[in-house]
Design an enzyme around this catalytic site. Structure first.
Site, PDB file in Angstrom:
ATOM      1  N   ASP A 191       0.859  -1.188   0.000  1.00  0.00           N
ATOM      2  CA  ASP A 191       0.000   0.000   0.000  1.00  0.00           C
ATOM      3  C   ASP A 191       0.893   1.235   0.000  1.00  0.00           C
ATOM      4  O   ASP A 191       2.126   1.113  -0.036  1.00  0.00           O
ATOM      5  CB  ASP A 191      -0.956  -0.011   1.201  1.00  0.00           C
ATOM      6  CG  ASP A 191      -2.277   0.677   0.880  1.00  0.00           C
ATOM      7  OD1 ASP A 191      -2.234   1.833   0.398  1.00  0.00           O
ATOM      8  OD2 ASP A 191      -3.349   0.079   1.089  1.00  0.00           O
ATOM      9  N   HIS A 266      -2.763   3.254  -4.744  1.00  0.00           N
ATOM     10  CA  HIS A 266      -2.185   2.832  -3.461  1.00  0.00           C
ATOM     11  C   HIS A 266      -0.763   2.305  -3.651  1.00  0.00           C
ATOM     12  O   HIS A 266      -0.375   1.319  -3.030  1.00  0.00           O
ATOM     13  CB  HIS A 266      -3.077   1.765  -2.798  1.00  0.00           C
ATOM     14  CG  HIS A 266      -4.338   2.330  -2.205  1.00  0.00           C
ATOM     15  ND1 HIS A 266      -4.392   2.872  -0.945  1.00  0.00           N
ATOM     16  CD2 HIS A 266      -5.584   2.466  -2.710  1.00  0.00           C
ATOM     17  CE1 HIS A 266      -5.624   3.306  -0.690  1.00  0.00           C
ATOM     18  NE2 HIS A 266      -6.366   3.076  -1.759  1.00  0.00           N
ATOM     19  N   GLU A 332      -9.846   3.018  -5.339  1.00  0.00           N
ATOM     20  CA  GLU A 332      -9.516   4.418  -5.031  1.00  0.00           C
ATOM     21  C   GLU A 332      -8.368   4.977  -5.880  1.00  0.00           C
ATOM     22  O   GLU A 332      -7.417   5.538  -5.346  1.00  0.00           O
ATOM     23  CB  GLU A 332      -9.171   4.540  -3.541  1.00  0.00           C
ATOM     24  CG  GLU A 332     -10.315   4.119  -2.636  1.00  0.00           C
ATOM     25  CD  GLU A 332      -9.996   4.246  -1.154  1.00  0.00           C
ATOM     26  OE1 GLU A 332     -10.832   4.793  -0.433  1.00  0.00           O
ATOM     27  OE2 GLU A 332      -8.917   3.794  -0.725  1.00  0.00           O
TER      28      GLU A 332
HETATM   29  C1  ACM Z   1     -10.932  -0.111   0.488  1.00  0.00           C
HETATM   30  O1  ACM Z   1     -11.398  -0.076   1.631  1.00  0.00           O
HETATM   31  N1  ACM Z   1     -10.375   0.969  -0.027  1.00  0.00           N
HETATM   32  C2  ACM Z   1     -11.001  -1.308  -0.331  1.00  0.00           C
END
Ligand code: ACM
Ligand code: ZN
Length: 765
Positions: A191, A266, A332
């Site tokens: 991440d 991410h 995201e």
């Molecule tokens: C997430 O909670 N962004 C998958």
């Protein structure tokens, strides 16, 4: 004298043979308890076909557990007076993971089609035994069990990037999963704030990407960005050897590890290690927390060498992990960098793609092709639906269930993991008395009641729902003890929701069985949440009248309440039936166990009775579908919001709240107010001002007053009543305008981005 002795004589044998109640979680499909017990002792042997390696492994698993809690060494395949037998046989009704368990005073027989079923039969036996080493007799109640799971994906996720957890703790986590027959460990390995898996071809992913400036003492969103030269002392990663060892450990417990390698978003840690991966290709330092300015977190789609890089990474991951599924994240993605990148834009033009969503879809489809070429399946978060779903993708639905429903209707497999109630980083009890969490509110009961098959998929689409999973993001979770606390006992509720048939689920029974597990956690020094000691207050309308129903999740508890503003005591009214609400009041409720009040703060809910209650509201800008409170007329339902963001607040994103109410007839009024919430960390801010207008015809409005906001912008949490008082006038229509901020204030992590307005009620008198 004689009579007492007589009673003692008959009572004693009754006590010693009193049978232990069986408290297995998840509740088996069918369980019949019989008289008597099987005692595991030195006269017990294990029986199984030694030619079967999988049975031998299973037998070792059993004997090492027994040895751990008692010191007893169980011999295999020699004659003893009592035996525990493991049998593989073809039994169609129990499927791949089911088992039959037969316990009599002379034998325990576990029959299954696979080693997995044998292991689950053992887990059911273990739950009847002590949890730690004691001198207690190992007494397994006689029973007959037939058991198999409702779903094949029974998952728990762990984010080891936001905070790092040691290999030993990861094993403990897997052990916890296995104890309750959970079978998927979703390991979130990469991440923005850390890359945690050794990749031999790209050593900087861990030598750079696994380490950051240590800001652990500060709250995630308040951590300052790193400055060049500061020591990078926080972090860690798993070597490939450690990973192999953990995979083996999980396999012995029938847990499959699904690795997640996040892309294309991410990815800030990977970019810190290899800056060519981003569109700007600018060097950057590893992120320390949730503040990010001028940091690239998205891979460049327009650069072919980025694909080569990610495919090389995935090749090593696939070589390590035997999992059928490889998780590629996909959530995201901020597509701004793609919009400004010549390479990404050139690719978009070359492929004739409409927008950046299609660019994202191109990225995911290309990665899926690679994964499929390696004979694996790709799974990703529900954003992978945007711009077109990859042909064989499995979707993990986290933004509610809608992504999962859409994917299932397209005949794709789905794992349900909706934020409510399956994000275990959310609060499970009253935030006022809980350790700081990221927000939300997902109680044990909410998790228990979760059904992974939504109404919309009944009648043909059920088969696409592989199961469900809870996620544990660790922005706020810095220690193993805190991980245990957030997962326990909610994981047990999930275990029952994904294993036990609906017909056998029963909250009261679960809550009773849970008490045995609580004792075990205590003995094993495992941290857990003792329960949600906040009474749930639910408004409801019956025959046109407003009532409040009160509920406690605590086993064998009582609820006491007041409606006069005072804090309830055990001398207050005891709750037995829904409380009628006839006037403006605040209901306060507490939970008591054995006459002792357990709630640190009473739960409270305010109700108002005014001229607007029940009247229709028309909005100029729509209410966000995520924050609908209890429906379209939430602003006139008589129910006030609380500091709990999710409850009874209507949310508007970046736009003014303009609400018009028709009172149905002309009314004499002298005051109008609206309640607003500020929750700085959740991007919810007070409006700049609120304007109140009235009208006779709903067309021509006259302003009665405008009230400016006086809550400072840096105030973390506040509720304000914007109130207009004026000399009494007649009017039929009311219009309330709450002016949104032009953007989140300077210094806010989302500076300049749209702010939310949250409002709970418009009160007219
Ligand atoms: C997430 O909670 N962004 C998958
Ligand atoms: Zn680019």
């Amino acid at each position: 004298m004689k009579r007492i002795l007589f009673y003692l004589l008959i009572a004693l044998p009754l006590f010693t043979t009193a049978q232990q109640k069986i408290n297995i979680i998840p509740q088996p499909v069918s369980l019949q308890q019989n008289e008597g017990d099987f005692i595991i002792d030195n006269n017990t042997s294990l029986q199984y076909n030694p030619a079967d390696k999988s049975l031998q492994d299973a037998a070792n698993f059993f004997s090492s557990y027994i040895n751990h809690i008692s010191g007893i060494e169980l011999p295999s395949n020699i004659h003893k007076s009592k035996f525990v037998e493991f049998r593989l046989s073809k039994t169609t009704e129990i499927g791949d993971e089911g088992y039959l368990l037969n316990v009599s005073p002379s034998s325990i027989i576990i029959t299954a089609n696979t080693r997995a079923g044998i292991i689950y039969g053992m887990q059911s036996v273990f739950q009847t035994l002590p949890a730690i080493r004691t001198n207690a007799v190992l007494q397994v109640p006689c029973m007959q069990v037939k058991d198999y799971p409702r779903f094949k994906w029974r998952g728990m996720h762990l984010d080891v990037c936001r905070h790092f957890f040691s290999p030993d703790f990861v094993k403990e986590y897997i052990d916890l999963l296995a104890s309750y027959k959970m079978n998927v460990f979703h390991w979130h390995l990469t991440d923005d704030q850390g890359w945690r898996i050794e990749i031999k071809k790209y050593p900087k992913l861990t030598s750079v990407g696994a380490w950051r400036v240590d800001e652990t003492s500060k709250i995630w969103g308040d951590r300052p960005q790193a400055v060049a030269g500061e020591p990078e002392t926080y972090g860690g990663y798993y070597t490939q050897q450690q990973i192999k060892d953990i995979i083996q450990y999980a396999k012995e417990r029938n847990v499959t590890i699904v690795p997640e390698i996040e892309m294309p978003g991410h990815s800030a840690a990977a970019i810190a290690a290899y800056p060519f991966l981003s569109c700007s290709q600018k060097p950057q330092l590893p992120m320390t927390g949730g503040n990010y300015k001028d940091v690239s977190s998205v891979l460049c789609v327009g650069n072919d060498s980025v694909f080569t890089f990610m495919e090389n990474v995935l090749s090593e991951v696939i070589n390590l992990f035997p999992s059928e599924y490889i998780h590629i994240g996909g959530d995201e993605v901020d597509k701004t960098s793609w919009k400004n990148c010549p390479k990404c834009q050139a690719l978009k033009t070359k492929l004739g793609l409409k927008d950046e969503e299609e660019l994202q879809s191109y990225f995911i489809k290309r990665i899926e092709k690679f994964i499929v070429s390696k004979h694996r399946k790709m799974i990703g978060w529900d954003e992978i639906l945007e711009g077109g779903l990859a042909p064989e993708a499995t979707v993990m639905s986290w933004r509610g269930e809608s992504g999962g429903i859409a994917a299932a209707k397209m005949h794709h497999d789905v794992v349900m993991t909706p934020g409510t109630p399956l994000y275990f980083d959310h609060y499970q009890a009253n935030p006022a008395s809980e350790p700081l969490a990221i927000g939300g509110f997902n109680t044990l009961k909410m998790v228990y009641d979760y059904n992974p098959i939504p109404q919309q998929l009944q009648g043909g689409y059920e088969k696409y729902i592989l199961g469900a999973q809870a996620n544990l993001w660790t922005e706020y979770i810095t220690t193993p003890e805190y991980v245990e606390y957030m997962v326990l006992p909610r994981m047990l509720a999930l275990a029952e929701a994904v294993w036990t048939p609906l017909s056998e689920k029963n909250w009261d029974s679960f809550n009773e069985r849970l008490q045995t597990q609580f004792k075990d956690f205590g003995q094993r020094s495992i941290n857990y949440c003792k329960g949600n000691f906040r009474a749930d207050i639910k408004p409801s309308i019956q025959n046109g009248k407003l009532f409040a129903s009160l509920f406690s999740e605590i086993y064998q508890s009582e609820i006491y309440y007041t409606t006069n503003g005072e804090t309830p005591t055990i001398q207050s009214e005891k709750y037995t039936a829904p409380v009628p609400i006839d006037s403006t009041l605040t209901l306060k409720a507490v939970i008591a166990v054995d006459g002792e009040i357990m709630s640190k703060m009473p739960a409270q809910q305010s109700f108002v009775m005014d001229k607007a209650v029940g009247k229709n509201v028309v909005y100029t800008n729509p209410v966000s579908p995520y924050y609908m409170a209890d429906g379209p007329n939430s602003l006139t339902d008589g129910v006030r919001g609380t500091v709990n963001v999710g409850k009874y607040w209507h949310g508007f994103a970046g736009k003014d709240l303009i609400a018009t109410i028709d009172l149905g007839q002309e009314e004499n009024i002298h005051t109008i107010s609206i309640g607003c919430l500020q929750h700085y960390r959740d991007w919810i801010m007070m409006p700049q001002w609120v304007k109140f207008e009235i009208s006779d015809d709903g067309k021509n409005f006259t302003e009665v007053q405008t009230i400016n906001n006086d809550i400072p912008q840096n105030e973390m949490t506040a509720i304000k009543e914007f109130t207009a008082n004026f000399s009494a006038r007649n009017a039929r229509y009311i219009r309330v305008t709450a002016k949104a901020l032009d953007g989140l204030p300077k210094g806010h992590p989302g500076e300049g981005q749209p702010a939310w307005i949250f409002a709970d009620e418009i009160v007219v008198n």
